[in-house]
Design an enzyme around this catalytic site. Structure first.
Site, PDB file in Angstrom:
ATOM      1  N   CYS A   1      26.411  -9.499  17.082  1.00 44.74           N
ATOM      2  CA  CYS A   1      26.461  -9.835  18.506  1.00 44.74           C
ATOM      3  C   CYS A   1      27.888 -10.137  18.972  1.00 44.74           C
ATOM      4  CB  CYS A   1      25.546 -11.016  18.809  1.00 44.74           C
ATOM      5  SG  CYS A   1      23.799 -10.581  18.705  1.00 44.74           S
TER       6      CYS A   1
ATOM      7  N   CYS B   1      44.668  -7.150  17.534  1.00 45.75           N
ATOM      8  CA  CYS B   1      43.331  -6.954  18.102  1.00 45.75           C
ATOM      9  C   CYS B   1      42.697  -8.338  18.188  1.00 45.75           C
ATOM     10  CB  CYS B   1      42.513  -5.992  17.241  1.00 45.75           C
ATOM     11  SG  CYS B   1      42.209  -6.617  15.586  1.00 45.75           S
TER      12      CYS B   1
END
Lengths: 469, 102
Positions: free
Chosen positions: A249, A422
């Site tokens: 998730c 990132c």
């Protein structure tokens, strides 16, 4: 530097308040645990006592409903499909909920409200801020508390006549079978592949029906396994998926109401099984596409004679090491990739130093656009990893241009530094690999490194005002 | 008998669509070939023509990778002969990646 003293003062203040908060959380946990101990008939199933798996006494058989129960459940009692018989069956039924997250919260809520006899609540995790949008039994004040304890505390306010047994730990191969044996129905509300195989095998070995739900992004899936001669999870998925194909998730995102809907349907199927109506999803999968607003029922294969656990000659006759079987860990925490050696990586502290010293470089942010919209470092050049992977000419041209621009500010360094960032420092390693393979002619000598831990490490170690997500 | 070029549609769900530029529904014209199209040939065609990067996230050998279910007209392909199933007109083929989140 006047700011220096202020920073030290603020740092000390934050530390003081965090200490205070920790103390309050510990006290709250004790209070909630105390309540739980008080309402369990035998007093042995309190939070701290939920030694895994404590032997539970059978639920008392009731010949009739009390006046209070009749009033409480009257709106469902008048349903001919349920009736007094069904309600009494619910009261004698115990359900093990594996995972008190986005699926487990609504599931447990409706089962408690409907008057199920006992709810076992398993979760190894604590409540975090990023859980609150979907894990609706927990609230702001519960952050830092074990989810199983928090869920039980909320449910107790809803229906104090249900017996709640919180288990604050992960379901493991050494405890799962004994635990599952003590319950009548199992709901898989977990968030990872090893746990799904573990729960399945335990249900097959213990002979319990398994109501399994899952959700991600804007989709949900539900199947009832090991029920009335139907298939088990392994019949459908004899081999686990390669770990790199599994999305959690945190990476994929999930709209909170989607697991909410799936958890509610799971609760419905548990209630139908427990009350004797039977499930609609034996050998069927329900697929929900929230974006299109469509539910689909898919006819599945029957139980497989050659299934490793429920087949005619099972090779799995006891629980195994499921993390080894799946090649991944039994949590939904993000994986840490180790693609580059340490000489190709720098820490956030080192990067901060480079910035302070104004060392010419290009910072390349390779996150998807949707994450760049959430937060970014202003000076970063943005090229999503997917564009690097497909060697998009447009983007590579853009990168080259930015490198050349920055390079002009140097005196022709031998290899120009490109730092790749990132969210967590996984994709940035892949991007460094790609950049290292680009032809030297086009870019000149470039020294690409990635920033370990990514922007989340930047937020936690360098700039506390930078958002975490 | 040579089957003529045929227009087919198939869908990807559960995240499998992300391997195909996020497009869930695909309508393609399959070239004519001497044998009727079966799922084995269709997968081969998809791999060559639609899957540009990282085919291992969708395929393993000549079949789909573990964790992807193939559905033919809303039924598990296991019930229909898996790779050998011969595509009929109007068939609806769906590839779904199973979800594990909760």
């Amino acid at each position: 530097m006047a700011g220096g003293a202020e920073a030290v003062r603020l740092g000390a203040e934050i530390e003081r308040r965090e200490r205070e908060l920790r103390g309050l959380r510990e006290r709250l946990a004790e209070v909630l645990a105390g309540e739980s101990g008080a309402d369990s008939e035998e007093g042995s199933a309190g939070v701290s006592a939920a030694a895994f798996p404590a032997e539970l006494p059978p639920l008392p058989a009731q010949a009739s409903l009390s006046a209070a129960a009749i009033l409480r459940y009257s709106r469902q009692l008048v349903l001919p499909e349920l009736g007094v018989r069904g309600q009494l069956r619910l009261a004698r039924c115990s359900v093990l909920v594996v995972g008190c997250g986005g699926l487990g919260c609504p599931l447990a809520q409706y089962l408690a409200a409907a008057g199920i006899g006992r709810l076992g609540l398993v979760d190894h995790d604590v409540v975090e801020t990023s859980n609150l949008h979907r894990q609706v039994l927990h609230g702001e004040a519960r952050r830092g508390l074990p989810k199983a304890v928090s869920a039980a505390a909320t449910l107790r306010l809803l229906n104090s006549t249900v017996h709640y047994v919180p288990y604050c730990g992960a379901l493991s191969p050494s405890t799962a079978l004994e635990l599952v044996r003590q319950y009548d129905v199992v709901a898989d509300c977990s968030d990872n592949v090893p746990t799904r195989y573990l729960v399945n095998d335990a249900c097959v070995l213990a002979g319990k029906p398994l109501v399994s739900g899952s959700a991600l992004r804007l989709e949900g899936q539900l199947v009832v396994y090991n029920y009335q001669g139907g298939p088990c999870y392994r019949c459908l998925f004899p081999k686990p998926p390669p770990p790199e194909t599994v999305t959690n998730c945190a990476d994929g995102g999930v709209l909170g109401v989607v697991p909410g809907i799936m958890g509610c349907i799971q609760a419905l199927e548990v209630l139908k099984i427990a009350s004797g109506m039977g499930s609609s999803f034996n050998q069927f999968m329900l697929m929900f596409d929230a974006r299109e607003g469509k539910f689909r029922n898919i006819k599945l294969r029957p139980k497989k004679a050659d299934c490793a656990v429920c087949g005619d000659n099972p090779s799995v006759t006891r629980l195994q090491d499921y993390e080894a079987f799946c090649g991944s860990s039994a949590t939904d925490k993000c994986r840490t990739l180790h693609l580059l050696s340490s000489k190709d990586r720098i820490s956030v502290e080192e990067y901060k130093k480079l910035l302070d010293e104004q060392v010419p470089h290009v910072l390349l942010d390779v996150r998807p656009q949707v994450e760049v919209d959430i937060c970014r470092l202003a000076h970063a050049v943005h090229i999503p990893l997917s564009k690097l992977e497909e060697k998009s000419e447009e983007y590579l041209e853009y990168l080259k241009k930015r490198i050349c621009e920055e390079k002009q500010r140097t005196n022709g360094q031998t290899s120009f530094p490109v730092y790749v960032v990132c969210k967590l420092g996984n994709d940035s390693q892949k991007a460094v690999r790609i950049i290292q393979e680009l032809p030297v002619k086009a870019y000149g000598p470039v020294l690409a490194k990635d920033i370990k831990g990514g922007l989340m490490a930047w937020a936690s170690k360098i700039d506390p005002t930078f958002p975490q997500y | 008998v040579t089957s003529s070029p045929s227009v087919r549609s198939f869908c990807f769900r559960g995240g499998a669509e992300l391997l195909f530029d996020g497009v869930k529904k695909h309508q393609v014209t399959l070239p004519s070939q001497p044998e009727p199209w079966d799922i084995r040939n269709l997968l081969k065609w998809i791999k060559t023509n639609l899957l540009k990067e990282r085919p291992e996230l969708f395929m393993q050998g000549e079949s789909v990778r573990p964790g992807i279910l193939v559905l033919i007209n809303d039924a598990d392909w296991e019930l229909m002969g898996e790779l050998d199933y011969k595509l009929q007109d109007q068939d609806n083929v769906l590839f779904i990646s199973t979800l594990h989140g909760g």
